[in-house]
Design an enzyme around this catalytic site. Structure first.
Site, PDB file in Angstrom:
ATOM      1  N   GLY A  11       0.833  -1.207   0.000  1.00  0.00           N
ATOM      2  CA  GLY A  11       0.000   0.000   0.000  1.00  0.00           C
ATOM      3  C   GLY A  11       0.860   1.247   0.000  1.00  0.00           C
ATOM      4  N   ASN A  12       2.008   1.180   0.671  1.00  0.00           N
ATOM      5  CA  ASN A  12       2.882   2.353   0.724  1.00  0.00           C
ATOM      6  C   ASN A  12       3.465   2.657  -0.660  1.00  0.00           C
ATOM      7  OD1 ASN A  12       2.740   3.055   3.591  1.00  0.00           O
ATOM      8  ND2 ASN A  12       3.626   1.033   3.892  1.00  0.00           N
ATOM      9  N   LYS A 127      -0.293  -2.747  13.657  1.00  0.00           N
ATOM     10  CA  LYS A 127      -0.211  -2.442  12.223  1.00  0.00           C
ATOM     11  C   LYS A 127      -0.465  -0.960  11.994  1.00  0.00           C
ATOM     12  CE  LYS A 127      -1.707  -3.493   7.621  1.00  0.00           C
ATOM     13  NZ  LYS A 127      -0.348  -3.376   7.087  1.00  0.00           N
ATOM     14  N   LYS A 210      -1.508  -7.697   4.378  1.00  0.00           N
ATOM     15  CA  LYS A 210      -1.669  -8.366   3.080  1.00  0.00           C
ATOM     16  C   LYS A 210      -0.565  -9.383   2.811  1.00  0.00           C
ATOM     17  CE  LYS A 210       1.578  -6.011   0.564  1.00  0.00           C
ATOM     18  NZ  LYS A 210       2.295  -5.608   1.798  1.00  0.00           N
ATOM     19  N   LYS A 272       6.494  -9.594   6.294  1.00  0.00           N
ATOM     20  CA  LYS A 272       6.968 -10.093   4.990  1.00  0.00           C
ATOM     21  C   LYS A 272       7.887 -11.302   5.183  1.00  0.00           C
ATOM     22  CE  LYS A 272       6.932  -5.447   3.181  1.00  0.00           C
ATOM     23  NZ  LYS A 272       5.492  -5.457   2.892  1.00  0.00           N
TER      24      LYS A 272
HETATM   25  P1  ADP Z   1       4.386  -2.396   2.319  1.00  0.00           P
HETATM   26  O1  ADP Z   1       3.473  -1.227   2.146  1.00  0.00           O
HETATM   27  O2  ADP Z   1       5.071  -2.810   1.047  1.00  0.00           O
HETATM   28  O3  ADP Z   1       3.801  -3.548   3.062  1.00  0.00           O
HETATM   29  P2  ADP Z   1       5.833  -1.683   4.703  1.00  0.00           P
HETATM   30  O4  ADP Z   1       6.040  -0.247   4.945  1.00  0.00           O
HETATM   31  O5  ADP Z   1       4.807  -2.398   5.475  1.00  0.00           O
HETATM   32  O6  ADP Z   1       5.609  -1.845   3.140  1.00  0.00           O
HETATM   33  O7  ADP Z   1       7.216  -2.475   4.904  1.00  0.00           O
HETATM   34  C1  ADP Z   1       8.352  -2.221   4.099  1.00  0.00           C
HETATM   35  C2  ADP Z   1       9.232  -1.172   4.740  1.00  0.00           C
HETATM   36  O8  ADP Z   1       9.838  -1.715   5.903  1.00  0.00           O
HETATM   37  C3  ADP Z   1      10.417  -0.728   3.901  1.00  0.00           C
HETATM   38  O9  ADP Z   1      10.062   0.238   2.957  1.00  0.00           O
HETATM   39  C4  ADP Z   1      11.374  -0.189   4.964  1.00  0.00           C
HETATM   40  O10 ADP Z   1      11.172   1.180   5.143  1.00  0.00           O
HETATM   41  C5  ADP Z   1      10.945  -0.894   6.243  1.00  0.00           C
HETATM   42  N1  ADP Z   1      11.922  -1.798   6.857  1.00  0.00           N
HETATM   43  C6  ADP Z   1      11.946  -2.039   8.181  1.00  0.00           C
HETATM   44  N2  ADP Z   1      12.895  -2.929   8.501  1.00  0.00           N
HETATM   45  C7  ADP Z   1      13.501  -3.281   7.347  1.00  0.00           C
HETATM   46  C8  ADP Z   1      14.551  -4.191   7.038  1.00  0.00           C
HETATM   47  N3  ADP Z   1      15.147  -4.904   7.984  1.00  0.00           N
HETATM   48  N4  ADP Z   1      14.943  -4.319   5.751  1.00  0.00           N
HETATM   49  C9  ADP Z   1      14.337  -3.603   4.791  1.00  0.00           C
HETATM   50  N5  ADP Z   1      13.310  -2.720   5.028  1.00  0.00           N
HETATM   51  C10 ADP Z   1      12.891  -2.549   6.282  1.00  0.00           C
HETATM   52 MG    MG Z   2       3.111  -3.576   5.026  1.00  0.00          MG
END
Ligand code: ADP
Ligand code: MG
Length: 309
Positions: A11-12, A127, A210, A272
């Site tokens: 979503g981001n 979340k 998701k 993830k």
């Molecule tokens: P999405 O909207 O794709 O689910 P999120 O914001 O939930 O994205 O999660 C991805 C983000 O997590 C990345 O853009 C980064 O800013 C952050 N992040 C936190 N910890 C890590 C990590 N260990 N490695 C890479 N990214 C990380």
């Molecule tokens: Mg996310």
């Protein structure tokens, strides 16, 4: 046999405004179009953390102005987000396939996911949803009874409970569409969370991540790849610290060790890696690839991003 990929787009990564989302949907369609042209079957799951927050804020404004309108439950906000994000993705994918001369139906399916009302996640909202807030705005939101959290060093946001998806209610419809050759957008925003009460499915005040819904769909649809497309090119340890190190490959036990050490923040990278490790572990030949749109094709060849296998 065609490779089956469940792709999840964050979503981001879909931007914060309607025009940004249209552009992001176009970029997503270009990447997935390449995969479909190469013979892959695609189910696309999208996130909607930021979008659900915006819809919820708009619906709250309406409820405040007009007492005829009750507050919209989060489950309804997710349904709305599935509709308008699905529209942009379905529209962009349709255009992209035509551009490539591929005649393939594209369909968005409103998707409910069953959650357990006793899921411990309900006691720990972790979340982040909605726009980023200053600390002062976050404190104000907290005073109104909405929990807030700091989101992976990026700012403050509203926090909601994120239970595990137990069952995708529309699974058989998704399978039929996929088997029939459609490109399917499903499970948007993690799916509309519902709980079974007798014969009824009642909307629940939560947002399912998701990444977990995509992993569940990937398992149930017997996909080979769970492709998680996010805002970073891969997974790092010591993320954002001077000793940060990008990981190109993680075995399942290594991923599980990092998870048990609390290496990844809940609500962003943790789901993830957890979803990816669980999928990779569920049967042989299954892998999870975490990367951004720009590196998707390279990452699927194992030349970029982070693979969990
Ligand atoms: P999405 O909207 O794709 O689910 P999120 O914001 O939930 O994205 O999660 C991805 C983000 O997590 C990345 O853009 C980064 O800013 C952050 N992040 C936190 N910890 C890590 C990590 N260990 N490695 C890479 N990214 C990380
Ligand atoms: Mg996310």
């Amino acid at each position: 046999m065609a490779r089956r990929i469940v792709a999840a787009i964050g979503g981001n990564a879909l931007g914060e405004t309607l025009p940004e989302q249209r552009r992001a949907a176009g970029e997503t369609a270009r990447v997935l179009g390449g995969l479909i042209q190469g013979g892959d079957q695609i189910v696309l799951v999208h996130g909607s953390g930021p979008q659900i927050g915006l819809i919820s804020a708009a619906m709250t404004g309406l409820a405040r102005r007009d007492p005829e309108h009750p507050m919209a439950p989060l489950s309804v906000c997710t349904a709305m987000a599935q509709g308008y994000i699905g529209y942009d993705l379905q529209n962009a994918l349709g255009e992209e396939l035509l551009r490539r001369g591929i005649r393939r139906p594209v369909v968005t399916l409103l998707t409910q996911v069953e959650v357990d009302p006793a899921d411990p996640a309900f006691d720990h909202p972790d979340k982040p949803i909605g726009p980023f807030l200053t600390e002062a705005e976050a404190r104000e939101m907290e005073c109104r009874g909405n929990p807030v959290m700091e989101d992976a060093g990026r700012g403050w946001r509203r926090a909601v409970a994120s239970p595990q998806p137990k069952r995708v209610v529309e699974l058989e419809s998704i399978r039929t569409l996929l088997d029939g050759g459609s490109v399917v957008v499903a499970g948007g925003g993690g799916g509309i969370p519902v709980a079974a009460v007798g014969n009824a499915l009642k909307g629940v005040g939560a947002v399912v991540d998701k990444d977990f819904t995509a992993a569940l769909l990937a398992r149930e649809l017997n996909a080979q790849v769970l492709l998680i497309l996010t805002g970073v090119a891969g997974v790092a340890i010591h993320y954002g610290k001077p000793n940060q190190r990008w990981l190109t490959h993680m075995t399942v036990p290594v991923a599980e060790t990092y998870l048990s050490r609390g290496e990844f923040p809940p609500g962003s990278m943790r789901p993830k890696v957890a979803a990816g490790a669980a999928f990779a572990k569920s049967a042989s030949g299954r892998r999870c690839v975490i990367t951004d749109l720009a590196h998707a094709e390279e990452a699927l060849r194992g030349q970029a991003g982070t693979t969990i296998a």
